[in-house]
Write an enzyme that holds these catalytic residues in place. Structure first.
Site, PDB file in Angstrom:
ATOM      1  N   HIS A  58      -9.485   1.062   5.021  1.00  0.00           N
ATOM      2  CA  HIS A  58      -8.207   1.264   5.721  1.00  0.00           C
ATOM      3  C   HIS A  58      -8.444   2.211   6.894  1.00  0.00           C
ATOM      4  CE1 HIS A  58      -4.154   2.553   6.613  1.00  0.00           C
ATOM      5  NE2 HIS A  58      -3.741   1.472   5.974  1.00  0.00           N
TER       6      HIS A  58
ATOM      7  N   SER B 154       3.403  -2.238  10.301  1.00  0.00           N
ATOM      8  CA  SER B 154       4.843  -2.339  10.554  1.00  0.00           C
ATOM      9  C   SER B 154       5.450  -3.682  10.150  1.00  0.00           C
ATOM     10  CB  SER B 154       5.148  -2.032  12.029  1.00  0.00           C
ATOM     11  OG  SER B 154       4.800  -0.686  12.332  1.00  0.00           O
TER      12      SER B 154
ATOM     13  N   LYS C  44       0.032   4.244  -0.221  1.00  0.00           N
ATOM     14  CA  LYS C  44      -0.618   5.420   0.381  1.00  0.00           C
ATOM     15  C   LYS C  44      -0.413   6.634  -0.538  1.00  0.00           C
ATOM     16  CE  LYS C  44      -0.162   3.233   4.822  1.00  0.00           C
ATOM     17  NZ  LYS C  44      -0.037   3.332   6.262  1.00  0.00           N
TER      18      LYS C  44
ATOM     19  N   GLY D  28       2.608   2.132  10.821  1.00  0.00           N
ATOM     20  CA  GLY D  28       3.604   3.194  10.693  1.00  0.00           C
ATOM     21  C   GLY D  28       4.344   3.517  11.976  1.00  0.00           C
TER      22      GLY D  28
ATOM     23  N   ASN E 197       0.869  -1.180   0.000  1.00  0.00           N
ATOM     24  CA  ASN E 197       0.000   0.000   0.000  1.00  0.00           C
ATOM     25  C   ASN E 197       0.905   1.229   0.000  1.00  0.00           C
ATOM     26  OD1 ASN E 197      -1.786   2.059   0.571  1.00  0.00           O
ATOM     27  ND2 ASN E 197      -2.286   1.346   2.641  1.00  0.00           N
TER      28      ASN E 197
ATOM     29  N   GLU F  44      -6.856   4.635   7.933  1.00  0.00           N
ATOM     30  CA  GLU F  44      -6.642   6.054   7.616  1.00  0.00           C
ATOM     31  C   GLU F  44      -7.876   6.648   6.918  1.00  0.00           C
ATOM     32  OE1 GLU F  44      -2.854   5.570   5.628  1.00  0.00           O
ATOM     33  OE2 GLU F  44      -1.995   4.969   7.549  1.00  0.00           O
TER      34      GLU F  44
ATOM     35  N   GLU G 174      -5.340  -4.971  10.672  1.00  0.00           N
ATOM     36  CA  GLU G 174      -4.309  -3.964  10.864  1.00  0.00           C
ATOM     37  C   GLU G 174      -4.583  -3.215  12.168  1.00  0.00           C
ATOM     38  OE1 GLU G 174      -2.364  -2.724   6.937  1.00  0.00           O
ATOM     39  OE2 GLU G 174      -4.174  -1.532   7.133  1.00  0.00           O
TER      40      GLU G 174
HETATM   41  P1  PGA Z   1       2.888   0.229   7.600  1.00  0.00           P
HETATM   42  O1  PGA Z   1       1.398   0.459   7.040  1.00  0.00           O
HETATM   43  O2  PGA Z   1       3.376  -1.063   7.009  1.00  0.00           O
HETATM   44  O3  PGA Z   1       3.646   1.431   7.124  1.00  0.00           O
HETATM   45  O4  PGA Z   1       2.773   0.147   9.092  1.00  0.00           O
HETATM   46  C1  PGA Z   1       0.519  -0.616   6.861  1.00  0.00           C
HETATM   47  C2  PGA Z   1      -0.787  -0.127   6.297  1.00  0.00           C
HETATM   48  O5  PGA Z   1      -1.252   0.967   6.680  1.00  0.00           O
HETATM   49  O6  PGA Z   1      -1.394  -0.804   5.450  1.00  0.00           O
END
Ligand code: PGA
Length: 247
Positions: A95, A210, A13, A171, A11, A97, A165
């Site tokens: 997601h 992560s 983003k 992140g 992803n 976010e 997640e």
């Molecule tokens: P990350 O994000 O691997 O940077 O923690 C995962 C995600 O949001 O899908």
């Protein structure tokens, strides 16, 4: 019962310009043996170009979100059909976010998953608890509730994936312990089987938050983990390939 085919999805983003397609091409070139499926989900502006760049390779292309609507007066939105038209075969929906930053409820996420299926895209439906919810001992209840409410009945007999997640792991460099991941993935599996019968056993349950080269093998080999949704570490071909090769 055979295990679901694993899926590793990157992803990107809101990252990536035309020059970043070189990373995508390096991923495609670097995949030697695949024990599952691999996908990259770039920003919408790159979906078509990435699809062209990766045509004929083993790497699928996905969107990061889609509108619940098929078409119409929805300025700035992109429909599932448009993503498919641009070469995508999957789409991430729900997601955290989007849930947190754009007020997406389970109901909206379910509508997006429904739209994905209508637009011939395979949805990757994301669920996950916040740190407060985990600390209050509510993680299992929250996540299985999201699974129940975010997966529409229209997914019956359709290809889709669920991504667990934990919001606090995205992140941050933090991850749940392997037993915590397994406990959650088992609970999600039980809910999927309850909702979709035997087909619920075939749905890959990805872990996200992560994931990086150093922890990928342990996470990917945990019980009921059917792949990963990778954010930051998917931006560099070398890191993403190391995760793919840990499968
Ligand atoms: P990350 O994000 O691997 O940077 O923690 C995962 C995600 O949001 O899908």
């Amino acid at each position: 019962m055979t295990a679901p085919t694993p899926l590793i999805a990157g992803n990107w983003k809101m990252n990536g310009l035309a020059a970043s397609l070189d990373e995508a091409k390096a991923v495609a070139a670097g995949i030697s043996r695949i024990a599952g499926r691999v996908a990259l989900c770039p920003p919408a502006t790159l979906v078509e170009r990435m699809s062209r760049a990766l045509a004929g390779s083993a790497v699928l292309v996905g969107g990061q979100d889609c509108s619940p609507e098929a078409a119409g007066a929805f300025t700035g939105d992109i429909s599932a059909q448009m993503l498919a038209d641009a070469g995508a075969s999957l789409v991430i929906v729900g997601h955290s976010e989007r849930r947190a930053g754009h007020g997406e409820t389970d109901e909206i996420v379910a509508a997006k998953a429904r739209a994905a299926v209508r637009g011939h895209l395979e949805p990757i439906v994301c669920v996950g608890e916040t740190l407060d919810q985990r600390q209050a001992g509510d993680a299992l209840k929250v996540v299985t509730g999201q699974v129940r409410e975010s997966l529409p009945r229209e997914l019956d007999r359709m290809a889709f994936a669920v991504a667990y997640e934990p919001v606090w792991a995205i992140g941050t460099g933090l991850t749940p312990t392997t037993p915590e991941i397994e406990e959650m993935h088992r609970a999600i599996r039980a809910t999927l089987v309850e909702l979709f019968g035997d087909d619920g056993a075939k749905v890959p349950i990805l872990y996200g938050g992560s994931v990086k080269p150093s922890n990928a093998a342990e996470i990917l080999h945990a019980a009921e983990v059917g792949g990963a949704l990778v954010g930051g570490a998917s931006l560099k071909a070398e890191d993403f390939l190391a995760i793919v090769n840990a499968l």
